[in-house]
Each structure stands twice: as structure tokens, then as C-alpha cells.
Design an enzyme around this catalytic site. Sequence first.
Site, PDB file in Angstrom:
ATOM      1  CG  ASP A   1      -0.421   1.411  20.137  1.00  0.00           C
ATOM      2  OD1 ASP A   1       0.294   0.765  19.360  1.00  0.00           O
ATOM      3  OD2 ASP A   1       0.029   2.261  20.922  1.00  0.00           O
TER       4      ASP A   1
ATOM      5  N   GLY B   1      -1.077  -5.635  16.805  1.00  0.00           N
ATOM      6  CA  GLY B   1       0.313  -5.610  16.400  1.00  0.00           C
ATOM      7  C   GLY B   1       1.180  -4.672  17.202  1.00  0.00           C
ATOM      8  CG  ASP B   2       2.787  -1.047  18.838  1.00  0.00           C
ATOM      9  OD1 ASP B   2       3.202  -1.025  20.010  1.00  0.00           O
ATOM     10  OD2 ASP B   2       3.396  -0.488  17.903  1.00  0.00           O
ATOM     11  CG  ASP B   3       2.646  -0.682  23.457  1.00  0.00           C
ATOM     12  OD1 ASP B   3       3.393  -1.639  23.718  1.00  0.00           O
ATOM     13  OD2 ASP B   3       3.066   0.464  23.227  1.00  0.00           O
TER      14      ASP B   3
ATOM     15  CB  THR C   1       0.894  -7.431  21.600  1.00  0.00           C
ATOM     16  OG1 THR C   1       1.784  -6.728  20.717  1.00  0.00           O
ATOM     17  CG2 THR C   1       1.361  -7.249  23.037  1.00  0.00           C
TER      18      THR C   1
END
Length: 461
Positions: A230, A250-252, A283
Site C-alpha cells: 500500500d 502492488g496494492d491500494d 495499481t
Amino acid sequence: MRRFSAWVDLFLVLALFNEAPWAVRSSSHCQQTSSGVIRPHSVTITEFGAVSDGRTLNTKAFQNAIFYLNSFTNNGGAQLFVPAGRWLTGSFELISHLTLLLDKDAVILGSTNSADWPVVDPLPSYGRGRELPGGRHRSLIYGCNLTDVIITGDNGTIDGQGSVWWNWFKSETLDFTRPHLVELMNSTGVVISNLTFLNSPFWTIHPVYCRQVIVQNVTIIAPLNSPNTDGIDPDSSDDVCIEDCYISTGDDLIAIKSGWDEYGISYARPSSNIVIHRLVGETQSSSGIALGSEMSGGISEVRAENLQFFNSKIGIRIKTSPGRGGYVRNIYISDVTLTDVNIAIRFTGEYGEHPDEFYNPNAFPEIEKITIKDVTGKHIKVAGLLEGIKGDDFFNICLSNITLSVTSDLLWNCSYVQGYSELVCPETCEPLKKSIFPEHQSDCYHLSNHLHSLANQNRGA
């Protein structure tokens, strides 16, 4: 050469967005109070024996420098300067009234030895490590119970070298939850600005139980396939301002949180009064901006504007579940541009993921007064998947002035939601088809008179 190529790609991406935040920094929404503070005492990390070869471990040098500067906390505070070079270190802890200042060519490197990241207790609002029962590794740059802390630089770099952690996580060889890159706990008056953050082992910037936090003019990058990296996660914190940031992870990109199931309910520390302006990013595995899924202490009074997400899985998301309790209310998201996004808006009421078997499955969250307006999207696969909870509808969901170019036959899919819409194309789902104006305007959070006038003009036309 590889890093130079990555930066060229970044600037090309920013050039595509002619309204990118870097063109309008003068209209800051964050209160400028601390980032320009001049400390009366300053030292350089080399004065404490640090070596900038990228191989020598400098944890002791950072610890000793900060221990020395502690004597000045009640006398105007102090500054620790990190000059050009590659400074390898394990986790170190900050103090109050401190500025950590990086030169534009300085790179702080996180150690690839897990022993250099001490294990600390789980957060009380989580009850355990987020990934594994028990404790968690402490962040690379850490602080607790602090006042007036500044982490800044002339676009210097903090690199967590997280690939070793991602491999350990994927191979399930970790004993404790991975560390963040920066975490401040129970602190007031925090400024993080003008820096680049790379390759965090886990979430990148994590203010938790904090007040008066500014994150401004930062770049956060991790590979798009890196797990749970994140960007910025305000957690049980209030009076937070985030602006002028580029995030690719790779995330939020931003996830607002407030504790996990029964532990978050018991700790009862909400996230509130959060402002987000001028955010650009991508993302491929998660959301541009997310609320939850850990929201058991409550989330309210969030205002996010001028957001640009591209090459992403989801644009705007709310994540929750039976057992979470808490609430998400009074949310205003506007001026959003989406390009090549799979799902423009997604609400997930059955997200799952519980800390243990002791949560109460009948602790239903309250999701209400969510306004999303002024959204445009190109190459969108699905306009919206809005899934509430059976027996616990999400109320007063208001969609206004939204135009999406959808490339699939699935436009909107809604269940257990209630609300209103105005000027939405393609036309939204049945539970949201009631008009906002004039009779339901008060049910929608923070809709302006300008939008009311716009709606009337379109009706007249």
C-alpha cells in the site's frame, strides 16, 4: 540504467495528465506549519561514523545521532542531515522536535537481514499482526508518542529493498508480519514531504493513532505485482492531509483504516477529517482509493478531490464485512479521472478476512452518506459493482455527474444498496435511480449548489 529508465517512464506518465498536481502546487490544502521549520541544532550522519557505500550497516550511527540530538528536544529541536550516498540501515526510532533531512542524492537503504528489523507488539486495534498471529517487525523509520516530527528532503530516497520480504511472504517462511517503511504511532504534528519511497516490505507510510499529519509531494513506487505494498494508510488517525503525490504500487494507493473486528471495535479510535488532493497513480491489483477493509473504529469526514488513476484494477472502493462493526459515513469523492480501469466503483460488503474466531458475525458495519461525483472514465470494463450486506443495506449512496466509457456488457451490478443518482452515464442500477434533486439533496453528503444548478440546466435542456 534500470532506475533511470523507470524515472523516464514516470515522467512520461505524468506528462499524459496535463492537470497533474505538480502544475498546481500553489493551491495547497495542507496547512503549511512545520515543513519549513529551521532547527537551531543540526548534525550530519557522518559525524557518527556512518559510511555511504551501500554495504556497511549504519543502524548504530542513526541510533547514536538521534540519541545525541535528544538533548535538544526542549531547546528548539534538532535536525539530522543525511548527505549524498547510499546509507544501509536497520530500523531506527525518531524523537520529538526532529527533522530528518535527506539530500537529493541521499538513499537510505533498508537492511535485507530481518534481524535488523526488531519484532514489536501487535497494534491494539488489530489484536495480532495483520498477516500472522503475534507480533510484527518494526518499520524502517519508526516513532511513538512524538510531537513535531518532519521527514523531508530535496527528493531524496528511502528504499526498503522489499523484494526479500516479498519472497519470504510468498514462500510462507515468515514468523511475523512484515514491516512498513515508515510508521508513526500516537504522534501529533507529523510532516512527510518531498521524498521518494521505494520497495516497501509491506505498507509504505502508516500513521496510526496520530493527529495533524501532512503527507505532501511524495512519490511512492513498488512493483505492480509486489504483495500488499500500500502507498499511504492513515489508520485510526484524524486531521490528515495528503496532497500532490504520485503512487504506483502492488496494492491500494491510499487505504483509510481504523482497526480490525472486535479489536478495532474495542479500541474505538476512528479515522476522521481526512483530506486528499491531487493524487495520481496506478495499481493493477487493487484500488486507487479505498476505505477499509479494517474500519471497525469508524471512518468519517473524508474529502478526496482531483484524483487520476490509470492502468488499475479499481478506482474507488469501500471494503467491509459482517464482524467489522464500525461505520463509513460522510464521504465525498469528486473530480476523478479514470483511464484503463477494470471497475470504476466497487463496494464489497463480504470482504472477509478476520483476525481470529472470536469476532462477532452480527457486528454489522454502517455504510451511509457516500457521495461520488464528477467522474470521467475511458476504457472502463465495468462501471460499478456495489454489493452491500443482506439485512444491512448501504444507505444514501449518491452518484452525480458520472460519465464512463464502458467496454463490456456489464455496466452496473447492485445489491443491498439504497441511494440516488443524477447525470450518470451509463444509467445506474435500479436501487440508485431515484433523483437526488430536489427532494433527496439532504440525504447526500456535501453536494453543492453548483451541482443543483447543473442538474436543473440539464433537465431544461
